[in-house]
Design a protein around this motif. Structure first.
Motif, short mmCIF file in Angstrom:
data_model
loop_
_atom_site.label_atom_id
_atom_site.label_comp_id
_atom_site.label_asym_id
_atom_site.label_seq_id
_atom_site.Cartn_x
_atom_site.Cartn_y
_atom_site.Cartn_z
N ARG A 1 35.84 35.71 23.01
CA ARG A 1 34.66 35.35 23.64
C ARG A 1 33.82 34.26 23.24
NH1 ARG A 1 35.56 38.54 28.23
NH2 ARG A 1 36.60 40.37 27.44
N VAL A 2 33.34 33.36 23.92
CA VAL A 2 32.43 32.09 23.49
C VAL A 2 31.86 32.36 22.29
CG1 VAL A 2 31.27 30.11 23.99
CG2 VAL A 2 32.75 31.03 25.50
N LYS A 3 30.92 33.65 22.37
CA LYS A 3 29.67 34.00 21.47
C LYS A 3 30.32 34.21 20.15
CE LYS A 3 25.78 36.88 20.25
NZ LYS A 3 24.70 35.75 20.07
N GLN A 4 31.40 35.01 20.13
CA GLN A 4 32.22 35.23 18.95
C GLN A 4 32.81 34.21 18.20
OE1 GLN A 4 34.34 38.37 21.05
NE2 GLN A 4 33.82 39.89 19.52
N PHE A 5 33.43 33.39 19.21
CA PHE A 5 34.11 32.06 18.78
C PHE A 5 33.02 31.20 17.91
CE2 PHE A 5 35.17 27.64 19.90
CZ PHE A 5 36.32 27.63 19.59
N LEU A 6 31.84 31.09 18.53
CA LEU A 6 30.80 30.04 17.78
C LEU A 6 30.36 30.74 16.53
CD1 LEU A 6 28.82 29.09 21.11
CD2 LEU A 6 30.50 27.60 19.86
N MET A 7 30.19 32.03 16.50
CA MET A 7 29.56 32.68 15.33
C MET A 7 30.85 32.92 14.16
SD MET A 7 27.10 35.50 17.06
CE MET A 7 26.84 36.30 15.51
N GLU A 8 32.03 32.51 14.43
CA GLU A 8 33.19 32.62 13.72
C GLU A 8 33.15 31.58 12.56
OE1 GLU A 8 35.69 35.07 12.87
OE2 GLU A 8 35.80 33.84 11.24
N ASN A 9 33.02 31.72 11.04
CA ASN A 9 32.66 30.90 9.89
C ASN A 9 34.00 30.14 9.94
OD1 ASN A 9 30.29 30.64 8.66
ND2 ASN A 9 30.75 32.82 7.67
N GLN A 10 35.06 30.66 10.18
CA GLN A 10 36.40 29.85 9.99
C GLN A 10 36.37 28.73 11.13
OE1 GLN A 10 39.83 31.96 9.04
NE2 GLN A 10 38.98 33.31 7.80
N ASN A 11 35.97 29.00 12.40
CA ASN A 11 35.83 27.94 13.10
C ASN A 11 34.66 26.88 12.87
OD1 ASN A 11 37.58 29.20 14.60
ND2 ASN A 11 36.11 30.31 15.74
N LEU A 12 33.53 27.13 12.62
CA LEU A 12 32.47 26.15 12.09
C LEU A 12 31.59 27.16 11.61
CD1 LEU A 12 30.01 25.64 15.13
CD2 LEU A 12 31.75 27.05 15.49
N GLY B 1 25.70 26.33 30.03
CA GLY B 1 25.73 26.97 31.32
C GLY B 1 27.08 27.79 31.36
N VAL B 2 27.13 28.69 29.90
CA VAL B 2 28.57 29.31 29.96
C VAL B 2 28.08 30.72 29.79
CG1 VAL B 2 30.41 29.61 28.31
CG2 VAL B 2 29.78 27.33 29.32
N MET B 3 28.79 31.79 30.33
CA MET B 3 28.48 32.88 29.99
C MET B 3 28.95 33.46 28.62
SD MET B 3 27.01 35.11 32.18
CE MET B 3 27.62 36.75 31.70
N PRO B 4 28.09 34.04 27.76
CA PRO B 4 28.60 34.24 26.28
C PRO B 4 29.57 35.18 26.08
CG PRO B 4 26.64 35.36 27.03
CD PRO B 4 26.78 34.82 28.01
N ASP B 5 30.07 36.07 27.31
CA ASP B 5 31.15 36.67 27.10
C ASP B 5 32.58 36.05 27.68
OD1 ASP B 5 30.62 36.98 29.64
OD2 ASP B 5 31.22 39.15 29.73
N LYS B 6 32.40 34.77 28.18
CA LYS B 6 33.59 34.07 28.86
C LYS B 6 34.58 34.00 27.81
CE LYS B 6 34.21 29.89 31.62
NZ LYS B 6 34.13 30.39 33.00
N PRO B 7 35.86 34.30 28.21
CA PRO B 7 37.07 34.14 27.44
C PRO B 7 37.21 32.66 27.13
CG PRO B 7 37.58 35.49 29.34
CD PRO B 7 36.44 34.96 29.63
N VAL B 8 37.24 32.31 25.91
CA VAL B 8 37.58 30.98 25.43
C VAL B 8 38.52 30.29 25.95
CG1 VAL B 8 37.95 29.48 23.33
CG2 VAL B 8 36.30 31.57 23.01
N GLU B 9 39.66 30.59 26.42
CA GLU B 9 40.89 29.92 26.99
C GLU B 9 40.25 29.73 28.40
OE1 GLU B 9 41.11 33.14 25.78
OE2 GLU B 9 42.02 34.49 27.33
N LYS B 10 39.37 30.28 29.04
CA LYS B 10 39.01 29.81 30.40
C LYS B 10 37.74 28.70 30.36
CE LYS B 10 40.23 34.08 33.10
NZ LYS B 10 40.09 35.17 33.37
N LEU B 11 37.50 28.29 29.18
CA LEU B 11 36.48 27.22 29.26
C LEU B 11 37.22 25.81 29.79
CD1 LEU B 11 34.85 27.59 25.51
CD2 LEU B 11 33.78 27.73 27.81
#
Ligand SMILES: [Zn+2]
Length: 289
Positions: A173-184, A200-210
């Motif tokens: 999910r986008v929110k988890q992805f952004l909060m992951e220290n190994q990503n940024l 303008g993105v839902m926080p639970d949007k699957p990252v692969e669908k961005l």
């Protein structure tokens, strides 16, 4: 938990107070907070000068002469208080007792300087820590954490983010992805919500669908929001205070974070919330897709 703008604000305030000072004494009453015996700390850092205060992710690095460093993580309840003759500078989580009666029962570490001023590390719940490292040890310790780039550095390019959406950690999910220290590093609960709204993105949007456009907006949002938050000296959440004891000014710019039930500034729909990976996320159901 403070995020990048809050720690950056503490860093700047602290740097103004302690850089150039020489350490005269050190004491610590809670051995688990430090990585060597207090006597060893004292023996090693006495007479050393404070060269600079830096930040990596949510950690502070106090650089000392002779190639030594003190790495500090304030965690949930840590606080650094500088007390000089004419000023008192508080950074981190305030403590009810205030800066007037120092040291207090939450003071666990004291650095005394040759000019008679002190730097106190206070921590109610004792989750924070200090590490005394040589330059080489510091580099090793930071590398071991496998942290992603600083979001305001050149390394955090649009290309990097695009690549990361295909390969990065925690891509559900986008929110988890952004909060992951190994990503940024440095983006937590507050700023991940704000970045999702900006893009303008839902926080639970699957990252692969961005879409490519959405990734671009997320990248832009991270930079703009973090810079604005640093400029406003962070967001005050549950009593977090800046190095000068003032509240962070970014709270008034928040678009969705902790605005549950209030109207979206853009479309007037009510801001709602949901749980994503155990964290509460706030969003506008109309503006975010
Ligand atoms: Zn809206």
């Amino acid at each position: 938990m403070p995020e990048l703008p809050e720690v950056e604000t503490v860093k700047r305030g602290l740097a103004k107070s302690i850089v150039g000072k020489t350490i005269a004494d050190f004491s610590c009453d809670w051995h688990k907070l430090i990585n060597k015996p207090a006597a060893k700390y004292k023996q090693t850092i006495k007479d050393l000068k404070i060269l600079s205060v830096e930040r990596r992710a949510k950690m502070l690095i106090v650089k000392l002469s002779k190639g030594l460093n003190i790495l500090v993580h304030l965690k949930m309840t840590g606080q650094l208080v500088y007390r000089g003759k004419s000023k008192c500078v508080v950074g981190g989580h305030p403590i009810k007792e205030g800066a007037n009666c120092l040291p207090n029962k939450f003071t666990h570490v004291t650095f005394s300087f040759t000019d008679g001023s002190q730097l106190y590390y206070n921590d109610v719940r004792k989750f924070g820590w200090l590490r005394l490292y040589t330059d080489v040890e510091l580099e090793k310790a930071l590398a071991a954490k496998k942290m992603g780039p600083e979001p305001l550095s050149k390394e955090f390019s649009l290309k990097y983010l695009q690549q990361l959406t295909k390969t990065g950690k925690n891509r559900k999910r986008v929110k988890q992805f952004l909060m992951e220290n190994q990503n940024l590093v440095g983006v937590g609960n507050i700023y991940s919500d704000e970045v999702c709204f900006y893009a303008g993105v839902m926080p639970d949007k699957p990252v692969e669908k961005l879409t490519t456009q959405q990734i671009k907006k997320i990248h832009e949002g991270i930079q703009k929001i973090l810079k604005a938050a640093i400029k406003a000296q962070g967001t005050t959440v549950s009593d977090y205070r800046n190095a000068d004891g003032s509240a962070g000014g970014y709270a008034k710019y928040l678009k969705v974070y902790q605005r549950y039930g209030e109207k979206c500034y853009r479309c007037k729909a009510k801001v709602v919330r949901m749980k994503i990976g155990g964290r509460t996320s706030h969003y506008c159901p109309q503006c975010q897709k």
